[in-house]
Design a protein around this motif. Sequence first.
Motif, PDB file in Angstrom:
ATOM      1  N   LYS A 135       0.822  -1.207   0.000  1.00  0.00           N
ATOM      2  CA  LYS A 135       0.000   0.000   0.000  1.00  0.00           C
ATOM      3  C   LYS A 135       0.863   1.267   0.000  1.00  0.00           C
ATOM      4  O   LYS A 135       0.332   2.377   0.130  1.00  0.00           O
ATOM      5  N   GLU A 137       3.020   2.031   2.273  1.00  0.00           N
ATOM      6  CA  GLU A 137       3.225   2.496   3.642  1.00  0.00           C
ATOM      7  C   GLU A 137       4.606   2.122   4.157  1.00  0.00           C
ATOM      8  O   GLU A 137       5.000   0.962   4.127  1.00  0.00           O
ATOM      9  N   TYR A 178      -0.521   6.715  -2.498  1.00  0.00           N
ATOM     10  CA  TYR A 178      -1.729   6.256  -1.817  1.00  0.00           C
ATOM     11  C   TYR A 178      -1.579   6.417  -0.314  1.00  0.00           C
ATOM     12  O   TYR A 178      -2.461   6.954   0.370  1.00  0.00           O
ATOM     13  N   TRP A 179      -0.460   5.948   0.219  1.00  0.00           N
ATOM     14  CA  TRP A 179      -0.205   6.047   1.665  1.00  0.00           C
ATOM     15  C   TRP A 179      -0.198   7.504   2.117  1.00  0.00           C
ATOM     16  O   TRP A 179      -0.862   7.875   3.091  1.00  0.00           O
ATOM     17  N   MET A 182      -3.767   9.147   1.850  1.00  0.00           N
ATOM     18  CA  MET A 182      -4.718   8.615   2.826  1.00  0.00           C
ATOM     19  C   MET A 182      -4.397   9.052   4.251  1.00  0.00           C
ATOM     20  O   MET A 182      -5.301   9.212   5.074  1.00  0.00           O
ATOM     21  N   PRO A 255     -10.620   6.096  -0.933  1.00  0.00           N
ATOM     22  CA  PRO A 255     -11.552   5.696   0.127  1.00  0.00           C
ATOM     23  C   PRO A 255     -11.410   6.584   1.358  1.00  0.00           C
ATOM     24  O   PRO A 255     -10.412   7.290   1.505  1.00  0.00           O
ATOM     25  N   GLU A 258      -9.017   3.400   5.838  1.00  0.00           N
ATOM     26  CA  GLU A 258      -7.934   2.494   5.434  1.00  0.00           C
ATOM     27  C   GLU A 258      -7.186   2.009   6.671  1.00  0.00           C
ATOM     28  O   GLU A 258      -7.089   2.713   7.672  1.00  0.00           O
ATOM     29  N   PHE A 260      -3.473   0.529   7.771  1.00  0.00           N
ATOM     30  CA  PHE A 260      -2.081   0.354   7.386  1.00  0.00           C
ATOM     31  C   PHE A 260      -1.397  -0.577   8.397  1.00  0.00           C
ATOM     32  O   PHE A 260      -1.124  -0.194   9.528  1.00  0.00           O
TER      33      PHE A 260
END
Length: 288
Positions: A135, A137, A178-179, A182, A255, A258, A260
């Motif tokens: 993801k 992260e 993305y990380w 989010m 979204p 989420e 992580f």
Amino acid sequence: DGSKRHETDLCGDAAVELLMKAVGEYRRHHGIMQFGYRTACAYDWLYGLIPESERASLNVLLFATLKEKRQVCLFDSVGLFGAAFNGQSNWSIYFAASLGPAALALHGEPGYEETFLASAERLAAVTLNTWINTKGECGEGFSYFAHPIGEIMPFIISLKRNQLGDEVVNSNLREFPYWMTMAAGKGVTETVSIGDCDALRLRIPSGLRELCSEQEDARKLWNQIPRGDAPKPEVCELLWWRPSENKPQDFSSFPLVEMFTNQGYAVLRTGFGPDDQLMTISAPSRLG
């Protein structure tokens, strides 16, 4: 014109003189020298200006340095440190970032060994696909992410442009937008405080924009962050700086919730605007 070429030649000669002076000090006092991407760039850019007689003695020092760096990378991959952390440390990024550009700069010189580059590639691949998960992260949070990733970008971009190191170039690092999106608050301008990482203004090393130049999510994140009209006088900025739109981007396709698992926290939010609410719940499985 002629005057500009003369000025450039003078600057090049001065740079070579400065480099060789540093080499002399390192040779007398240490037997190895500081040889990260900055020195690698200097060696590459000034290569034709360094007298052959001096280049030969310089290479002796640089190859001695490479051998030490290779040993550190191997120890970090398969030695005691590697066994204990298994690619879960930002130190591994620093080690690979130091050896990789140096190996590329000396590639083809007498005395070069293929294991220099292979060691850096392997350590980078293991860490970028372990320390960073699918993801995007990072296992150590934002403040432990930005600086070491900035240091390794010259190596990764060089691999990409030379069509080398596919496992490094296409690692989990590409999922970083993305990380960051989010887990960023205040309209995706500030990283949240997680673990021992403080809330900070969102930072993206310029090399990441270059690595992910074809990714829409990376473009949005870059344009979301205010920056100046010109690059800073630093190697990576001068190489890869891009202007920013300096305006809010549309992140509505992301979204609102989420989890992580790499660092152990969940993100719950009402939206991505400056007035939207964000809550994080942290329950890490390890310290840090």
